[in-house]
Design a protein around this motif. Structure first.
Motif, PDB file in Angstrom:
ATOM      1  N   TYR A 112      97.185  50.704  71.830  1.00 18.04           N
ATOM      2  CA  TYR A 112      98.362  50.081  72.433  1.00 18.04           C
ATOM      3  C   TYR A 112      98.423  50.372  73.932  1.00 18.04           C
ATOM      4  N   TYR A 113      98.054  51.588  74.310  1.00 16.12           N
ATOM      5  CA  TYR A 113      98.062  51.972  75.716  1.00 16.12           C
ATOM      6  C   TYR A 113      97.081  51.129  76.531  1.00 16.12           C
ATOM      7  N   VAL A 114      95.859  51.000  76.028  1.00 15.09           N
ATOM      8  CA  VAL A 114      94.854  50.221  76.761  1.00 15.09           C
ATOM      9  C   VAL A 114      95.263  48.748  76.814  1.00 15.09           C
ATOM     10  N   LEU A 115      95.848  48.248  75.732  1.00 15.52           N
ATOM     11  CA  LEU A 115      96.320  46.864  75.728  1.00 15.52           C
ATOM     12  C   LEU A 115      97.445  46.681  76.757  1.00 15.52           C
ATOM     13  N   GLY A 116      98.338  47.661  76.838  1.00 16.28           N
ATOM     14  CA  GLY A 116      99.389  47.617  77.857  1.00 16.28           C
ATOM     15  C   GLY A 116      98.811  47.626  79.258  1.00 16.28           C
ATOM     16  N   LEU A 117      97.793  48.470  79.477  1.00 13.70           N
ATOM     17  CA  LEU A 117      97.112  48.502  80.777  1.00 13.70           C
ATOM     18  C   LEU A 117      96.471  47.156  81.093  1.00 13.70           C
ATOM     19  N   ALA A 118      95.834  46.576  80.086  1.00 13.97           N
ATOM     20  CA  ALA A 118      95.159  45.292  80.289  1.00 13.97           C
ATOM     21  C   ALA A 118      96.161  44.218  80.718  1.00 13.97           C
ATOM     22  N   TYR A 119      97.319  44.184  80.057  1.00 15.62           N
ATOM     23  CA  TYR A 119      98.344  43.212  80.450  1.00 15.62           C
ATOM     24  C   TYR A 119      98.893  43.524  81.847  1.00 15.62           C
ATOM     25  N   PHE A 120      99.025  44.796  82.178  1.00 17.31           N
ATOM     26  CA  PHE A 120      99.495  45.183  83.512  1.00 17.31           C
ATOM     27  C   PHE A 120      98.550  44.638  84.580  1.00 17.31           C
ATOM     28  N   TYR A 121      97.246  44.827  84.379  1.00 16.33           N
ATOM     29  CA  TYR A 121      96.290  44.357  85.383  1.00 16.33           C
ATOM     30  C   TYR A 121      96.097  42.845  85.332  1.00 16.33           C
ATOM     31  N   ARG A 122      96.282  42.254  84.148  1.00 14.53           N
ATOM     32  CA  ARG A 122      96.232  40.786  84.079  1.00 14.53           C
ATOM     33  C   ARG A 122      97.366  40.212  84.928  1.00 14.53           C
ATOM     34  N   ASN A 123      98.496  40.857  84.857  1.00 14.18           N
ATOM     35  CA  ASN A 123      99.644  40.482  85.672  1.00 14.18           C
ATOM     36  C   ASN A 123      99.326  40.623  87.155  1.00 14.18           C
ATOM     37  N   LYS A 124      98.707  41.739  87.505  1.00 16.72           N
ATOM     38  CA  LYS A 124      98.393  42.038  88.900  1.00 16.72           C
ATOM     39  C   LYS A 124      97.353  41.070  89.453  1.00 16.72           C
ATOM     40  N   LEU A 125      96.326  40.787  88.674  1.00 14.17           N
ATOM     41  CA  LEU A 125      95.273  39.874  89.119  1.00 14.17           C
ATOM     42  C   LEU A 125      95.795  38.452  89.272  1.00 14.17           C
ATOM     43  N   ALA A 126      96.788  38.091  88.467  1.00 17.37           N
ATOM     44  CA  ALA A 126      97.348  36.739  88.528  1.00 17.37           C
ATOM     45  C   ALA A 126      98.400  36.608  89.618  1.00 17.37           C
ATOM     46  N   SER A 127      98.755  37.738  90.276  1.00 11.97           N
ATOM     47  CA  SER A 127      99.817  37.743  91.299  1.00 11.97           C
ATOM     48  C   SER A 127     101.101  37.114  90.769  1.00 11.97           C
ATOM     49  N   SER A 128     101.427  37.457  89.537  1.00 11.82           N
ATOM     50  CA  SER A 128     102.629  36.912  88.904  1.00 11.82           C
ATOM     51  C   SER A 128     103.235  37.994  88.029  1.00 11.82           C
ATOM     52  N   HIS A 129     104.292  37.621  87.326  1.00  8.04           N
ATOM     53  CA  HIS A 129     104.909  38.576  86.401  1.00  8.04           C
ATOM     54  C   HIS A 129     104.922  38.014  84.983  1.00  8.04           C
ATOM     55  N   TYR A 130     103.996  37.098  84.714  1.00  5.33           N
ATOM     56  CA  TYR A 130     103.981  36.441  83.413  1.00  5.33           C
ATOM     57  C   TYR A 130     103.667  37.403  82.272  1.00  5.33           C
ATOM     58  N   TYR A 131     102.972  38.490  82.580  1.00  4.37           N
ATOM     59  CA  TYR A 131     102.525  39.395  81.523  1.00  4.37           C
ATOM     60  C   TYR A 131     103.261  40.732  81.533  1.00  4.37           C
ATOM     61  N   ALA A 132     104.230  40.883  82.442  1.00  2.00           N
ATOM     62  CA  ALA A 132     104.916  42.169  82.570  1.00  2.00           C
ATOM     63  C   ALA A 132     105.628  42.568  81.292  1.00  2.00           C
ATOM     64  N   ASP A 133     106.253  41.603  80.614  1.00  2.00           N
ATOM     65  CA  ASP A 133     106.985  41.936  79.391  1.00  2.00           C
ATOM     66  C   ASP A 133     106.045  42.411  78.295  1.00  2.00           C
ATOM     67  N   LEU A 134     104.837  41.845  78.248  1.00  2.00           N
ATOM     68  CA  LEU A 134     103.864  42.282  77.238  1.00  2.00           C
ATOM     69  C   LEU A 134     103.301  43.659  77.587  1.00  2.00           C
ATOM     70  N   ALA A 135     103.095  43.917  78.879  1.00  2.00           N
ATOM     71  CA  ALA A 135     102.653  45.256  79.282  1.00  2.00           C
ATOM     72  C   ALA A 135     103.685  46.286  78.853  1.00  2.00           C
ATOM     73  N   ILE A 136     104.965  45.992  79.080  1.00  2.00           N
ATOM     74  CA  ILE A 136     106.041  46.905  78.675  1.00  2.00           C
ATOM     75  C   ILE A 136     106.023  47.111  77.167  1.00  2.00           C
ATOM     76  N   LYS A 137     105.910  46.014  76.425  1.00  2.00           N
ATOM     77  CA  LYS A 137     105.936  46.086  74.961  1.00  2.00           C
ATOM     78  C   LYS A 137     104.877  47.048  74.435  1.00  2.00           C
TER      79      LYS A 137
END
Length: 295
Positions: free
Chosen positions: A109-134
């Motif tokens: 779950y931690y690595v998946l959260g990290l992956a969503y965090f960086y997916r968000n960062k690479l996309a320069s958006s906040h589309y994945y922030a809620d999934l990173a939090i989850k």
């Protein structure tokens, strides 16, 4: 700051007693060996071969996700390549978690959260922030511990505009470790809710202790804005001029000086600073608006 711990020694030892009987170069047992050796590319390759034979082999899915994430971090400067690895990490880890019947380790779950965090960062958006939090919260629920979780949560909450949750998470992170970026981000959040005095305290700490020019410049810029709002124009001017001594091409400092001159009633100097700002940042929204308002 962000890293994946090696799988526990106990986990590795639990497979050793049958390794010699069933071991092959492209086996699940080989994955543990190469992961322990930090040979991430080999882990990625072997897990892929295993998944070609059995797409739902849970251990291979997990290792494929972990190794894809690490390869993304190794290629973070190459955005397109990093995104491909990140997307694969997300895909494989989600499947691994789904087929685990609630028994997935907190680390997944931690690595998946990290992956969503960086997916968000690479996309320069906040589309994945809620999934990173989850998924970061899921990792915590499963007693997975990592010093960066609170800070990651705080940055995600900031992206979603959840200021109080952000401040709470970043304050928790500050109890674990202090960093320039953490102090600056806390200052930004307190400024966003008009807690200027608290924001100033954090910014002053950054300027006293930081050796990072970029963080210091951003801190001075925010401090200059606060001084203008407080009517302390001399202090504001010192901050903006200190920025330009370090980086004459910092557009926001010219914008801030323009606001300062406007407050003082010198519209000619204000317009000159906003024009400088637009030469450096053609679509600077504040400078464009001000030049359209003030003739």
């Amino acid at each position: 700051m962000l890293s994946i711990a090696l799988l526990s020694t106990a986990t590795v030892l639990s497979v050793q007693f049958i390794r010699h009987t069933f071991y092959s170069e492209n086996s699940v047992y080989a994955l543990y060996d190469y992961w322990k050796k930090n040979d991430i590319e080999r882990v990625y390759e072997i897990s892929g071969k295993i998944l070609q034979k059995n797409v739902f082999q849970k251990t291979a899915l997990t290792f494929r996700g972990y190794s894809a994430f690490k390869l993304a971090m190794a290629n973070i400067a190459t955005i397109n390549e990093a995104q491909v690895y990140i997307d694969e990490a997300i895909n494989k880890l989600r499947i691994a978690i789904q087929i685990s019947d609630g028994k997935a380790q907190g680390q997944s779950y931690y690595v998946l959260g990290l992956a969503y965090f960086y997916r968000n960062k690479l996309a320069s958006s906040h589309y994945y922030a809620d999934l990173a939090i989850k998924y970061l919260l899921e990792a915590r629920e499963r007693n997975y511990r990592s010093d960066d979780i609170s800070e990651l949560l705080g940055l995600c909450y900031a992206g979603l505009g959840e200021t109080q949750n952000c401040i709470q998470a970043l304050s928790e992170a500050l109890l674990v470790h202090e960093s320039d970026s953490l102090l600056y981000n806390l200052a930004k959040e307190y400024y966003s809710i008009s807690e200027r005095s608290v924001a100033k305290q954090y910014l002053e700490r950054v300027l006293m202790t930081s050796s990072d020019d970029e963080v210091k410049i951003n801190s001075r810029n925010l401090l200059g804005k606060i001084y203008i709002e407080e009517g302390n124009y001399d202090a504001a001017q010192k901050e903006f001029e200190a920025i330009l001594e370090k980086n004459v091409n910092f557009a926001d400092a010219h914008y801030g000086l323009g606001i300062l001159y406007e407050k003082k009633g010198d519209n000619a100097k204000a317009r000159a600073e906003w024009r400088k700002c637009l030469k450096l940042q053609v679509k600077h929204p504040g400078a464009l608006q001000k030049l359209s308002e003030i003739k």
